[in-house]
Design a protein around this motif. Structure first.
Motif, PDB file in Angstrom:
ATOM      1  N   PRO A 203       0.814  -1.224   0.000  1.00 16.70           N
ATOM      2  CA  PRO A 203       0.000   0.000   0.000  1.00 16.70           C
ATOM      3  C   PRO A 203       0.847   1.274   0.000  1.00 16.70           C
ATOM      4  CG  PRO A 203      -0.875  -1.582   1.567  1.00 16.70           C
ATOM      5  CD  PRO A 203       0.437  -2.123   1.095  1.00 16.70           C
ATOM      6  N   ALA A 204       1.982   1.237   0.714  1.00 18.00           N
ATOM      7  CA  ALA A 204       2.846   2.421   0.729  1.00 18.00           C
ATOM      8  C   ALA A 204       3.384   2.711  -0.663  1.00 18.00           C
ATOM      9  CB  ALA A 204       4.002   2.215   1.711  1.00 18.00           C
ATOM     10  N   TRP A 207       0.362   4.084  -2.942  1.00 15.57           N
ATOM     11  CA  TRP A 207      -0.063   5.476  -2.727  1.00 15.57           C
ATOM     12  C   TRP A 207       1.067   6.470  -2.984  1.00 15.57           C
ATOM     13  CZ3 TRP A 207      -4.925   6.766  -2.733  1.00 15.57           C
ATOM     14  CH2 TRP A 207      -5.882   5.789  -2.398  1.00 15.57           C
ATOM     15  N   GLY A 250      -3.847   5.599   3.143  1.00 17.75           N
ATOM     16  CA  GLY A 250      -3.118   5.815   1.892  1.00 17.75           C
ATOM     17  C   GLY A 250      -3.468   7.134   1.243  1.00 17.75           C
TER      18      GLY A 250
END
Length: 574
Positions: A203-204, A207, A250
């Motif tokens: 997810p990092a 986003w 995010g």
């Protein structure tokens, strides 16, 4: 991508030899695969990269705006001369400015006017996009298949163009593949038995890549991600996996990354930034053919067969098997990546070939998966389309001497051997398709693509200076030895490349106005078209301006497709 059912099995790959053996060797490890991809990218993208002058209006506008950032030290505001340039966010200008400053620090002569420095972000982004295509493909297919998909991107004609252009599109592709590769791993991990937790790193990455895309070209990456998730939610009738995307945290992280510049530019420009970027650019493209770039639906489908060549040649043969596999998680994700966004681009009124480039990695992975599974549809009528491997290089090989003769009364003999190799590789790809199979044919098509790049970019363009009249004008002006030459041009030729090459202070006016500019002092130059020459001479004589006729520049304006002839006049040169 899981195993696909096939209509009729294609010939199995025999003992590896030649290009296939090189592929096998590279597929032994990720390090070797990456090394091969970087080497192919450099061979495919570097021909002409340093030699070709500023090409079109977009490239010169981006480069000039970045140059003005370096000159002014203002890295918030975006301007082309005195005009604000708020159609795109600041990301690409920061990257290009940094490249120019690094070039200057390393001693590159006249770095701020050296166009290839401003192209470096695009080159590096194109190479990065190929490597990320390989990485993204590994979520769906084996290492060797992922390598084929990445090679399709490296040798595609459209990415070859964008790698040589100081614009946003190669960098947008980089951010898009990073985001979609992360999203794919989150989705496929949730569908795995047992489900695999996404953690925070995917997810990092997702986003952060979206934030980078927003700073490069606005919300397009967010559109690709959002439409893919929407399509998957509808197809799966479930959105439970989307929690692993960490949408709330995010989105806040993305805002944290992009907000500082947006706050700074709004503080500087007020509401005009959003009026320009959202109203004049984004919404205008949706509702009308902006800057004469309108086209009906189907435009991208027709161009695909050229812009994604040589991989596109197999698209028709792969499509039926891809569609049969649409229920499989991997194929479903890739189709969700392509189809919704493609429909949006076809529906939008303004169309340019590079808009669909971020969708090509998904197509490459789909085709590569079918090729490796020997799942091409064996339809004689559609197989006739493999002649495309031969036709396109043949058209280019025939066109090159025609262009040379039209532009310079020369046949361009130096380009012939390279064009001939491109044609021969394309001929073998087509002629031996049934004998050697799709993979070897595709690899031969890739070889043809590389030699097309050498023919067009390394030889044809640099040897036809009349295609780049601004460069001819700049050489004429600098040949006079002035430390700080200034130029004014009549309105008939007001190309951004002229401003980039001859300075931010370049003026544009009518014939009389150019004569008045020439009266301002020594080391001033006037570029006057034939229609304005009489008004220029009359006004210069009325002002008693001493001027000298330099050269007459005969050229072809790539931006509008017209020939023109202009005269260079100059005042006294100390």
């Amino acid at each position: 991508m899981e195993s696909h059912s096939v209509v009729t099995a294609a010939p199995q790959r025999g003992a590896a030899r030649g290009l296939g053996a090189m592929l096998d060797l590279a597929a032994l490890s990720h390090r070797r695969a990456a090394a091969l991809l970087v080497a192919v990218c450099l061979i495919a993208f570097l021909p002409g990269f340093f030699q070709i002058p500023p090409v079109d209006r977009d490239e010169s506008r981006f480069a000039q705006a970045s140059k003005q950032m370096v000159e002014s030290g203002d890295y918030v505001d975006i301007r082309f001369q005195d005009e604000v340039r708020y159609k795109k966010p600041v990301g690409i200008y920061w990257l290009q400015s940094a490249a120019a400053k690094v070039g200057d620090a390393l001693g590159v002569a006249d770095a701020h006017r050296t166009i290839w420095l401003y192209r470096l972000p695009s080159l590096l982004a194109a190479i990065g996009s190929v490597l990320l295509t390989y990485w993204a493909a590994l979520a769906f297919v084996a290492r060797r298949t992922a390598l084929i998909a990445a090679l399709m991107m490296a040798t595609s004609l459209l990415l070859g163009v964008e790698a040589r252009m100081a614009t946003t599109d190669a960098t947008l592709l980089l951010m898009s593949v990073a985001a979609m590769g992360a999203l794919a791993r989150i989705y496929l991990g949730a569908r795995h038995e047992p489900p695999r937790a996404a953690g925070w790193h995917l997810p990092a990455l997702l986003w952060t890549a979206i934030a980078g895309g927003v700073l490069i070209k606005g919300p397009l990456v967010l559109m690709f991600v959002g439409l893919t998730m929407l399509a998957l939610g509808i197809a799966d009738r479930s959105v439970r996996w989307m929690r692993d995307v960490r949408p709330v945290v995010g989105f806040l992280w993305m805002l944290l990354l992009v907000a500082p510049w947006f706050i700074a530019i709004v503080a500087k420009s007020g509401e005009s930034f959003f009026m320009k970027s959202v109203g004049d650019d984004m919404l205008a493209k949706v509702t009308s053919g902006q800057e004469a770039h309108g086209a009906p639906p189907g435009y991208y489908f027709l161009l695909f067969w050229i812009t994604f060549w040589p991989g596109a040649v197999l698209a028709g043969l792969a499509a039926p098997t891809i569609w049969k596999a649409r229920a499989e998680p991997g194929a479903r994700f890739l189709l969700a990546w392509v189809i919704p966004s493609w429909i949006v681009f076809e529906a939008v009124m303004t169309k340019l070939p590079h808009y669909v480039l971020p969708l090509y990695p998904a197509i490459a992975i789909l085709i590569a998966g079918i090729v490796e599974k020997n799942g091409l549809w064996r339809n004689k009528w559609i197989e006739h389309g493999t002649i495309g491997w031969f036709l396109l290089p043949t058209v280019i090989a025939v066109g090159v001497p025609i262009i040379f003769f039209t532009m310079s009364k020369d046949l361009g003999l130096v380009a012939w051997p390279f064009a001939a190799v491109a044609v021969i590789a394309g001929l073998f790809a087509w002629w031996l398709f049934d004998v050697d199979g799709a993979e070897r044919a595709l690899l031969r098509g890739m070889v043809s693509s590389v030699f097309i790049a050498v023919t067009v970019y390394a030889i044809t363009f640099p040897m036809l200076p009349s295609l780049f009249p601004s460069q001819l004008v700049a050489r004429e002006v600098r040949a006079k030895g002035c430390a700080d030459p200034q130029l004014a041009s009549t309105f008939n030729y007001q190309e951004p490349s002229l401003v980039f090459l001859l300075g931010t202070g370049t003026k544009f006016s009518d014939g009389a106005g150019v004569a008045e500019f020439l009266n301002g002092g020594p080391c001033r130059f006037a570029l006057v078209d034939a229609r304005s020459e009489r008004a220029f001479v009359q006004r210069a004589n009325a002002l008693n301006v001493g001027f000298t006729l330099g050269s007459r520049i005969d050229g072809f304006n790539i931006s509008n497709g017209k020939r023109f002839s202009m005269a260079v006049f100059h005042s006294a040169v100390p």
